[in-house]
Design a protein around this motif. Structure first.
Motif, short mmCIF file in Angstrom:
data_model
loop_
_atom_site.label_atom_id
_atom_site.label_comp_id
_atom_site.label_asym_id
_atom_site.label_seq_id
_atom_site.Cartn_x
_atom_site.Cartn_y
_atom_site.Cartn_z
N ALA A 82 0.81 -1.13 -0.20
CA ALA A 82 0.12 0.01 0.00
C ALA A 82 0.89 1.14 -0.10
O ALA A 82 0.68 2.30 -0.77
N ALA A 83 2.08 1.27 0.93
CA ALA A 83 2.86 2.48 0.87
C ALA A 83 3.60 2.56 -0.48
O ALA A 83 3.90 3.72 -0.96
N ARG A 84 3.96 1.61 -0.97
CA ARG A 84 4.73 1.63 -2.34
C ARG A 84 3.93 2.08 -3.56
O ARG A 84 4.54 2.91 -4.06
N GLU A 85 3.15 1.42 -3.67
CA GLU A 85 1.87 2.02 -4.55
C GLU A 85 1.37 3.56 -4.54
O GLU A 85 1.33 4.11 -5.45
N THR A 86 1.40 3.94 -3.26
CA THR A 86 1.14 5.25 -3.20
C THR A 86 2.41 6.18 -3.54
O THR A 86 2.00 7.38 -4.17
N LEU A 87 3.52 5.70 -3.05
CA LEU A 87 4.48 6.45 -3.45
C LEU A 87 4.95 6.58 -4.95
O LEU A 87 5.19 7.45 -5.72
N GLU A 88 4.49 5.31 -5.69
CA GLU A 88 4.81 5.01 -7.10
C GLU A 88 3.62 6.17 -7.90
O GLU A 88 4.22 6.74 -8.81
N GLU A 89 2.66 6.02 -7.63
CA GLU A 89 1.27 6.79 -8.32
C GLU A 89 1.22 8.20 -7.82
O GLU A 89 0.77 8.95 -8.82
N ALA A 90 1.37 8.38 -6.46
CA ALA A 90 1.24 9.95 -6.27
C ALA A 90 2.40 10.40 -5.49
O ALA A 90 2.21 11.65 -5.12
#
Lengths: 179, 179
Positions: A82-90
């Motif tokens: 969840a943290a990685r995807e938030t960093l990658e996409e936003a």
């Protein structure tokens, strides 16, 4: 699947002994190739009374708004995903909080999982897969321009819980789209 | 993975354009073969103040007690997976209730998910992968003979919640075993 990923020989679809479902089995080395559902994991990033959404720069649903989320990778936890995807996409840093929703999407063999998350600062920006990233108050949410029913289901439950003053964990299932 | 499951040509491990992790990519048809974590889904079957455990007839952990659980299949929901695994391993029919725990096991790329479930009758029996199936009161749980840390974590949380009079959803992570 046509060929064995171990030895390169053709596979055949058959029910292995002691099993109940057809699997791709190698005709030469007899490896059984199981296929299983994939997890899509994301966050509901919170900043005061606002949440962060991303406008998609990729198909499917190019141009629609969504929560930051994506396929979980091997060797990580759901919270790390969840943290990685938030960093990658936003390009946004979050402290991942409690699980909020887990929604099965059986017709595409996926399970979508969302965590509440606390946005740590306002230095967010569109990642490679986003056209735009911004904060929304509840009355600003572009309900007609949201992608993915699991996201809509999760956001409706999120604001309902927030109005009720108590967050709970939500299950659910997204049926196949109408033909 | 050595060969492309689509076309049978050798694969090479490389980071595709726009990606950040190495993937197996076909040298001929250029298919990218993603590998993702698997979900193990199970139930905590309840009958009055007792829960149902299965003694494993297969490796790993042959002879140890566990909750009924197994790999989620394509085209099913997490709730369906929990009910199916309980039927397969304990020949037991349950009404699946709320999510109880979701535990990441990143070193083996798995996520273990358990639902509370109401046992519908007492006509249970060992399935093919179980030696024995029986009900346990809390003071009868064979803690030293339980398999899998996600099961132990979930059962400890279950009885703690039950004593406290309120069930909540539990996350967690199982680290690699000590070397």
């Amino acid at each position: 699947m046509n060929y064995c990923s171990q030895c390169g020989a053709p596979v055949t679809l058959m029910i292995p002994a002691g099993d109940s479902l057809p699997r791709h089995v190698c005709s030469q080395c007899h490896t059984i190739h199981y296929q299983n559902p994939k997890m899509v994991v994301g966050a509901i990033p919170e900043w005061q009374d606002q949440i962060l959404l991303c406008r998609r720069a990729i198909e499917p649903r190019y141009g629609y708004w969504t929560l930051p989320a994506g396929f979980m990778e091997n060797l990580e936890s759901t919270e790390q995903a969840a943290a990685r995807e938030t960093l990658e996409e936003a390009c946004a840093r979050v402290e991942v909080g409690p699980l909020f929703s887990m929604v099965s999407v059986p017709h595409i063999s996926q399970v979508h999982i969302f965590y509440r998350a606390r946005l740590l600062d306002l230095d967010f920006a569109p990642g490679e897969e986003s056209l735009e990233v911004r904060l929304f108050r509840e009355d600003e949410i572009p309900w007609e321009e949201l992608s993915f029913r699991s996201v809509i289901l999760s956001l409706r439950a999120y604001f309902a819980d927030r109005r009720a003053g108590q967050f709970t964990v939500h299950g659910g299932e997204v049926p196949p789209p109408p033909v």
